[in-house]
Scaffold this active site. Structure first.
Site, PDB file in Angstrom:
ATOM      1  N   HIS A  50      -7.795 -10.137  13.499  1.00  0.00           N
ATOM      2  CA  HIS A  50      -7.759  -8.787  14.097  1.00  0.00           C
ATOM      3  C   HIS A  50      -6.450  -8.064  13.758  1.00  0.00           C
ATOM      4  O   HIS A  50      -6.009  -7.197  14.506  1.00  0.00           O
ATOM      5  CB  HIS A  50      -7.925  -8.841  15.622  1.00  0.00           C
ATOM      6  CG  HIS A  50      -9.038  -9.725  16.078  1.00  0.00           C
ATOM      7  ND1 HIS A  50     -10.332  -9.274  16.223  1.00  0.00           N
ATOM      8  CD2 HIS A  50      -9.058 -11.047  16.377  1.00  0.00           C
ATOM      9  CE1 HIS A  50     -11.101 -10.292  16.623  1.00  0.00           C
ATOM     10  NE2 HIS A  50     -10.354 -11.378  16.705  1.00  0.00           N
TER      11      HIS A  50
ATOM     12  N   SER B 249       7.733   8.850  -5.842  1.00  0.00           N
ATOM     13  CA  SER B 249       7.180  10.084  -5.277  1.00  0.00           C
ATOM     14  C   SER B 249       7.784  11.262  -6.029  1.00  0.00           C
ATOM     15  O   SER B 249       8.967  11.242  -6.390  1.00  0.00           O
ATOM     16  CB  SER B 249       7.541  10.163  -3.796  1.00  0.00           C
ATOM     17  OG  SER B 249       7.546  11.505  -3.363  1.00  0.00           O
TER      18      SER B 249
ATOM     19  N   LYS C  19      11.206   7.003  -2.244  1.00  0.00           N
ATOM     20  CA  LYS C  19       9.930   6.284  -2.145  1.00  0.00           C
ATOM     21  C   LYS C  19       9.685   5.336  -3.325  1.00  0.00           C
ATOM     22  O   LYS C  19      10.024   5.621  -4.458  1.00  0.00           O
ATOM     23  CB  LYS C  19       8.747   7.281  -2.103  1.00  0.00           C
ATOM     24  CG  LYS C  19       8.638   8.119  -0.871  1.00  0.00           C
ATOM     25  CD  LYS C  19       8.295   7.338   0.393  1.00  0.00           C
ATOM     26  CE  LYS C  19       6.974   6.594   0.347  1.00  0.00           C
ATOM     27  NZ  LYS C  19       5.818   7.485   0.393  1.00  0.00           N
TER      28      LYS C  19
ATOM     29  N   GLU D 202      -3.137   0.148  -4.067  1.00  0.00           N
ATOM     30  CA  GLU D 202      -3.978   1.180  -3.440  1.00  0.00           C
ATOM     31  C   GLU D 202      -5.205   1.496  -4.289  1.00  0.00           C
ATOM     32  O   GLU D 202      -6.306   1.684  -3.771  1.00  0.00           O
ATOM     33  CB  GLU D 202      -3.164   2.454  -3.221  1.00  0.00           C
ATOM     34  CG  GLU D 202      -2.117   2.306  -2.143  1.00  0.00           C
ATOM     35  CD  GLU D 202      -1.196   3.510  -2.111  1.00  0.00           C
ATOM     36  OE1 GLU D 202      -1.434   4.411  -1.308  1.00  0.00           O
ATOM     37  OE2 GLU D 202      -0.240   3.540  -2.914  1.00  0.00           O
TER      38      GLU D 202
END
Ligand code: ARG
Length: 468
Positions: free
Chosen positions: A155, A276, A282, A289
């Site tokens: 979970h 970024s 970043k 992803e």
């Protein structure tokens, strides 16, 4: 002029052409189409439909065309409807009248089904190879991890400490099933459709068993209607690829989480991270992803193609032309994903200290306390409730769990030891569990499995044929 102009009094409309052509994507099959044609003409020669001289002329023309494709000089005409007609046109240009004999006893229906099987089986062996490579990376990372441990989650809540090697091998086993599925798909699709003709065979004495053997298929079709309309192998390949995509997506999701400052379990190498355009600080895990994101597209290809198949009457229908784009795209995407995830993982720096810190909470060892009580004869439900009570007490009164355990009459100092960092994983003994010895055994079984699978793939090297 089209291949089928004889029956028609007018030229096809440009709209029909634009909508129905498949050359823009099925040119991918060029070399497989040539292999299929070489086998077909060998079959025609064997049964005396072509003389040895005619067969040699056609064969030489195919060799020229093959080198044109390989060298990038093949020139398409705007009248080429698909790759099969383009190659047939070129054969006639090169070989003259005898070129018109190549299509004897053959239809584009058995031709395209053959080409696509040749293509798919080769591409699937490449995917299988890349799966093995990724499994090797996971195994090596598991070795590097030695006795490092991290929280195991259910979970997405911390549950129990588990060895990091155990976690990595869990992904390795999922990939083993993917590998296995591909081998099974390759086995089921090992049937040659060549010789089925348009749908019903031929009055000419062509021999499907012979061409099947030439093309390294286990055997020919048993039913010509099935041969030209069967695209189960495409659906299966799309499923196999989707599930690989889903497994890579799950790895990707973990890397996305773990590379956050909040988790900090992994730092991706600069060469496998992106920046970024606006925020200079970043560093983003784009491969992870996209491994997650592209799984959606793979599932879409599978469900879209199943929908295409579901209403089709026997036998060939033009709808079947819709098999190629999803298949080609899924193979490209999964092939790239396996390489990219491989590169991302093999260059990543895993932070064992951060993992340990996250896992070193005595609460994660609550189950070890309950099992301690079970060993003393207390029924598990009762043990569970005793330990649950201590956890609640500890949290509510802000007293360290160790203290409460030491003071408890059924637990005491002997049980408090179980809460010390690193103890829990050491003590787990069940086979396949996350204990040190069990993981060492699992690791060696995993290696044996990789060796066996590499051999299985090696035995399929005949499916890699690009030439004949
Ligand atoms: N481009 C077609 C396909 O991919 C080739 C077969 C065409 N057959 C036909 N009967 N029109 O399915």
């Amino acid at each position: 002029m089209t291949l089928w102009h004889g029956r028609f009094s007018s030229e096809p409309s440009a709209l029909l052409w634009d909508y129905t052509e498949s050359l823009s994507f099925d040119r991918t099959l060029a070399l497989d189409d040539i292999v299929g044609s070489k086998a077909h003409l060998a079959g025609l020669e064997k049964v005396g439909i072509l003389t040895a001289t005619e067969a040699a002329t056609l064969y030489d023309a195919l060799i020229v065309i093959e080198s044109e494709f390989v060298g990038g000089s093949f020139s398409f005409s705007d009248r080429d409807e698909d790759i099969h007609t383009a190659i047939e046109r070129r054969i006639t240009e090169i070989a003259g009248d005898v070129g018109a004999k190549l299509h004897t006893g053959r239809s584009r229906n058995d031709q395209v089904a053959t080409d696509l099987r040749l293509f798919t089986r080769r591409e699937l062996t490449i995917v299988a190879e890349r799966i093995l490579d990724l499994q090797i990376v996971l195994a090596e990372l598991a070795d590097d991890a030695k006795d490092a441990y991290l929280p195991g989650y259910t979970h997405l809540q911390k549950a129990q400490p588990v060895l990091f090697g155990h976690h990595l091998l869990a992904h390795g086993w999922a990939l083993s099933r993917d590998f296995d599925r591909i081998i099974a798909t390759l086995g089921r699709m090992d049937v040659s459709p060549l010789g089925a003709g348009a749908l019903g065979g031929s009055t000419l004495p062509i021999d499907p068993s012979y061409t099947a053997a030439v093309l390294n298929f286990a055997g020919p079709f048993e039913n010509s209607l099935d041969a030209v309309s069967d695209r189960d192998f495409v659906a299966e390949a799309l499923f196999d690829l989707s599930l690989i995509g889903v497994h890579l997506s799950r790895i990707g999701e973990e890397i996305v989480l773990w590379s956050t400052e909040e988790f900090g379990f992994v730092r991706l190498d600069d060469s496998y991270s992106t920046g970024s355009s606006m925020l200079p600080q970043k560093k983003n895990p784009d491969i992870a992803e996209l491994a997650r994101g592209k799984a959606g597209r793979l599932i879409g290809h599978l469900s879209g193609f199943l929908a295409t198949l579901k209403g089709l009457p026997l036998s060939y229908n033009r709808d079947l032309q819709e098999d190629k784009e999803p298949l080609f795209d899924s193979l490209i995407q999964v092939g790239r994903a396996l390489l990219a995830v491989n590169g991302m993982l093999s260059t990543a720096l895993f932070d064992f200290a951060r993992m340990k810190k996250a896992a070193d909470s005595p609460y994660l060892c609550a189950i070890d306390l309950a099992e301690f009580l079970v060993k003393k004869g207390i029924p598990f439900r009762k043990a569970h409730s005793i330990v649950g009570g201590l956890v609640r007490d500890s949290l509510e009164r802000h007293v360290p769990l160790e203290e409460l355990v030491s003071a408890h009459p059924s637990l005491g100092d002997e049980a408090a030891v179980l809460l010390l960092p690193g103890e829990s994983v050491k003590r787990r003994i069940t086979r396949g569990g996350s204990g040190t010895e069990a993981v060492a055994l699992q690791r060696s079984i995993f290696s044996e499995r990789l060796t066996i699978d590499a051999k299985r793939l090696d035995e399929l090297s005949h499916l890699n044929m690009r030439e004949l």
